[in-house]
Scaffold this active site. Structure first.
Site, PDB file in Angstrom:
ATOM      1  N   PHE A 122       0.723  -1.203   0.047  1.00 59.07           N
ATOM      2  CA  PHE A 122       0.160   0.490   0.068  1.00 59.07           C
ATOM      3  C   PHE A 122       0.869   1.426  -0.211  1.00 59.07           C
ATOM      4  CE2 PHE A 122      -2.189   3.074   3.161  1.00 59.07           C
ATOM      5  CZ  PHE A 122      -3.915   2.648   1.781  1.00 59.07           C
ATOM      6  N   GLU A 364      -0.385   2.831   9.589  1.00 56.48           N
ATOM      7  CA  GLU A 364      -2.007   3.608   9.930  1.00 56.48           C
ATOM      8  C   GLU A 364      -2.521   4.576  10.310  1.00 56.48           C
ATOM      9  OE1 GLU A 364      -3.803  -0.480   8.590  1.00 56.48           O
ATOM     10  OE2 GLU A 364      -2.211  -1.676   8.285  1.00 56.48           O
TER      11      GLU A 364
HETATM   12  N1  COS Z   1     -14.425   6.422   5.008  1.00 57.75           N
HETATM   13  C1  COS Z   1     -15.462   7.201   3.882  1.00 57.75           C
HETATM   14  N2  COS Z   1     -14.700   8.631   3.825  1.00 57.75           N
HETATM   15  C2  COS Z   1     -13.964   9.175   3.997  1.00 57.75           C
HETATM   16  C3  COS Z   1     -13.759   8.653   5.528  1.00 57.75           C
HETATM   17  C4  COS Z   1     -14.201   7.280   5.669  1.00 57.75           C
HETATM   18  N3  COS Z   1     -13.153   6.724   7.380  1.00 57.75           N
HETATM   19  N4  COS Z   1     -12.794   9.723   6.272  1.00 57.75           N
HETATM   20  C5  COS Z   1     -12.929  10.533   5.554  1.00 57.75           C
HETATM   21  N5  COS Z   1     -13.699  10.564   4.335  1.00 57.75           N
HETATM   22  C6  COS Z   1     -14.129  10.867   3.140  1.00 57.75           C
HETATM   23  C7  COS Z   1     -14.746  12.635   3.620  1.00 57.75           C
HETATM   24  O1  COS Z   1     -16.256  12.586   3.737  1.00 57.75           O
HETATM   25  C8  COS Z   1     -14.254  13.216   2.328  1.00 57.75           C
HETATM   26  O2  COS Z   1     -15.240  13.519   1.167  1.00 57.75           O
HETATM   27  P1  COS Z   1     -16.146  15.111   0.574  1.00 57.75           P
HETATM   28  O3  COS Z   1     -15.083  15.738   0.294  1.00 57.75           O
HETATM   29  O4  COS Z   1     -16.874  14.143  -0.504  1.00 57.75           O
HETATM   30  O5  COS Z   1     -16.832  15.322   1.977  1.00 57.75           O
HETATM   31  C9  COS Z   1     -12.519  13.015   2.244  1.00 57.75           C
HETATM   32  O6  COS Z   1     -12.795  11.522   2.653  1.00 57.75           O
HETATM   33  C10 COS Z   1     -12.449  13.873   2.458  1.00 57.75           C
HETATM   34  O7  COS Z   1     -12.094  13.790   4.348  1.00 57.75           O
HETATM   35  P2  COS Z   1     -11.115  15.443   5.233  1.00 57.75           P
HETATM   36  O8  COS Z   1     -11.632  16.139   4.900  1.00 57.75           O
HETATM   37  O9  COS Z   1     -12.020  14.369   6.355  1.00 57.75           O
HETATM   38  O10 COS Z   1      -9.753  14.686   4.728  1.00 57.75           O
HETATM   39  P3  COS Z   1      -8.872  15.115   5.479  1.00 57.75           P
HETATM   40  O11 COS Z   1      -7.159  15.577   4.576  1.00 57.75           O
HETATM   41  O12 COS Z   1      -9.200  16.534   6.344  1.00 57.75           O
HETATM   42  O13 COS Z   1      -8.056  13.821   6.360  1.00 57.75           O
HETATM   43  C11 COS Z   1      -7.838  12.176   8.147  1.00 57.75           C
HETATM   44  C12 COS Z   1      -8.673  13.297   7.596  1.00 57.75           C
HETATM   45  C13 COS Z   1      -6.359  13.309   8.696  1.00 57.75           C
HETATM   46  C14 COS Z   1      -8.507  11.749   8.939  1.00 57.75           C
HETATM   47  C15 COS Z   1      -6.913  11.424   6.966  1.00 57.75           C
HETATM   48  O14 COS Z   1      -6.001  12.001   6.465  1.00 57.75           O
HETATM   49  C16 COS Z   1      -5.997  10.206   7.825  1.00 57.75           C
HETATM   50  O15 COS Z   1      -6.323   9.147   7.996  1.00 57.75           O
HETATM   51  N6  COS Z   1      -5.207  10.866   7.870  1.00 57.75           N
HETATM   52  C17 COS Z   1      -3.932   9.475   8.279  1.00 57.75           C
HETATM   53  C18 COS Z   1      -3.453   9.243   7.030  1.00 57.75           C
HETATM   54  C19 COS Z   1      -3.016   7.698   7.539  1.00 57.75           C
HETATM   55  O16 COS Z   1      -2.619   6.516   8.429  1.00 57.75           O
HETATM   56  N7  COS Z   1      -1.221   7.512   7.582  1.00 57.75           N
HETATM   57  C20 COS Z   1      -0.289   6.421   7.533  1.00 57.75           C
HETATM   58  C21 COS Z   1       0.132   5.405   6.337  1.00 57.75           C
HETATM   59  S1  COS Z   1      -0.860   4.484   5.646  1.00 57.75           S
HETATM   60  S2  COS Z   1      -0.084   2.841   6.377  1.00 57.75           S
END
Ligand code: COS
Length: 383
Positions: A122, A364
């Site tokens: 991933f 994650e």
């Molecule tokens: N399931 C489905 N859709 C989701 C979701 C989920 N769990 N979380 C967010 N979305 C959707 C939102 O609904 C939004 O859609 P719309 O634009 O249609 O409304 C879109 O995705 C963007 O969401 P959001 O505005 O919340 O995004 P942000 O950029 O503010 O980021 C966080 C949110 C910080 C929560 C996200 O970037 C995150 O999880 N970061 C960590 C990533 C991670 O785990 N990295 C580790 C490396 S991978 S091993």
């Protein structure tokens, strides 16, 4: 499809026996060699461990989430490096396809991922995009019936072993946020894709991460997950919701292993004329660890059951990842303390687990990202 109780118990017993009899004896060797022996990988394949979460129609076991977390509790009974090798095929390396893939993408890749013929990986994180996943810079420019990918991905688990990468790249060059991101399936060996040298890590030796570099890498347009641009970030979030629950269950399994080891040591090790387990200050550490691991087990099972029932568990999965990854850190710290001097010496293996579990609070989604997800969802629900 849910297994009947007997079949599930048989599966859990088989995995538990494999962990105790085949993996635990190899923990030191795998850490020293930074490699999992090929015959062990073959046995994992035979047991179906690469396809736990892949639907049966594509050759996997098609476990429910509640069943999968119980298998992960068992896999937590040994060095996390073993789980890491098969973790991506069951989680972040396959679930993008399972959740959002087209029928053709599922038919082409899921059977190979389920059998372990190929390893999935991933590729989201970049040198300048980790927690802020929507800010990634890797670009995908449309060129006829292909996309041309350019950019660097960082800390990519199983990249050196991978046969298939789920790569997140920006298809809309005007965008700066999540909306312009798409997910691609990129096969290893595609010209323009290279994997960097192995990262030297704090722990989890035997599990590998590396950079993945794209230089004018041409990927068929048919390999965009779900066939649509701009959906990649949502795919990543859905995959991570599930992955966070899986990681939480591994944390519970590792905590339970460390508690068993700590109890055994405390009952054997004598000081002041009696086993140290008789001392109330040692008992307090054992009891606190047991209580916290039990809380983790209960919350993971409950969240998994609710996910199987179709409930949106984004918030609860983040709660599980936050609590269980922090919990196993505390349990590992107490395990070192109960073992005293032996806890600091490599031969006993406890110090290795102490280093290994540190990663759970980072990948994650860091603990801080889980807090942010939980609180944001709370505010949204209340508004
Ligand atoms: N399931 C489905 N859709 C989701 C979701 C989920 N769990 N979380 C967010 N979305 C959707 C939102 O609904 C939004 O859609 P719309 O634009 O249609 O409304 C879109 O995705 C963007 O969401 P959001 O505005 O919340 O995004 P942000 O950029 O503010 O980021 C966080 C949110 C910080 C929560 C996200 O970037 C995150 O999880 N970061 C960590 C990533 C991670 O785990 N990295 C580790 C490396 S991978 S091993």
């Amino acid at each position: 499809m849910a297994l009947d109780a007997d079949t599930l118990q048989q599966l859990l017993d088989t995995v538990g026996r494999f962990v105790r009899e085949r993996l635990v004896p190899l923990e030191h060797t795998v850490a020293d060699d930074d490699a999992i022996p090929e015959e062990i990988v073959a046995e994992m394949r035979e047991l179906g461990l690469f396809g736990l979460s892949v639907p049966e129609e594509y050759g996997g076991l098609g476990l429910t989430m509640a069943e999968e977390v119980q298998v992960a509790f068992e896999l937590g009974g040994t060095s996390p490096a073993f789980r890491s090798l098969l973790g991506t095929n069951n989680g972040i390396g396959s679930q993008g396809i399972v959740i959002d893939g087209t029928p053709e993408q599922k038919a082409r890749y899921l059977p190979k991922l389920a059998s372990g013929e190929i390893i999935g990986s991933f590729a989201l994180t970049e040198p300048e995009a980790g927690s802020d996943a929507g800010s990634l810079r890797t670009s995908a420019r449309r060129d006829g019936d292909h996309y041309v990918l350019n950019g660097t991905k960082r800390f990519i688990t199983n990249a050196p072993e991978a046969g298939l990468f789920t790569v997140f790249a920006r298809t809309d060059p005007e965008s700066r946020d999540a909306k312009g991101v798409s997910a691609f399936l990129v096969e290893a060996g595609t010209p323009g894709l290279t994997v960097g040298k192995l990262d030297r890590k704090m722990g989890q030796k035997g599990a590998h991460t590396a950079d993945v570099i794209f230089e004018d890498c041409r990927v068929p347009a048919a390999n965009i997950i779900g066939g649509k641009e701009g959906q990649g970030f949502k795919t990543a979030m859905k995959v991570l919701d599930r992955g966070r629950l899986h990681i939480a269950s591994v944390c519970v399994g590792v905590a339970e292993r460390l508690i068993r080891d700590s109890l055994a040591y405390a009952m054997e090790r004598k000081q002041f004329g009696q086993p140290i387990a008789e001392f109330q200050l040692v008992q307090a550490m054992l009891a606190d660890s047991r209580t916290e691991a039990y809380a983790g087990r209960c919350m993971v099972l409950e969240t998994a059951r609710r996910k199987d029932a179709g409930v949106d568990v984004s918030t609860d999965a983040a709660c599980c990842k936050l609590f269980c990854s922090e919990m196993v850190g505390r349990v590992a710290d107490r395990a070192v303390q109960v073992h005293g001097g032996a806890g600091y010496i490599a031969d006993y293996g406890v110090e290795r687990f102490y280093r290994d579990v540190r990663l759970f609070r980072i990948y994650e989604g860091t603990s801080q990202i889980q807090q942010l997800v939980i609180a944001r969802n709370m505010i949204r629900e209340a508004a």
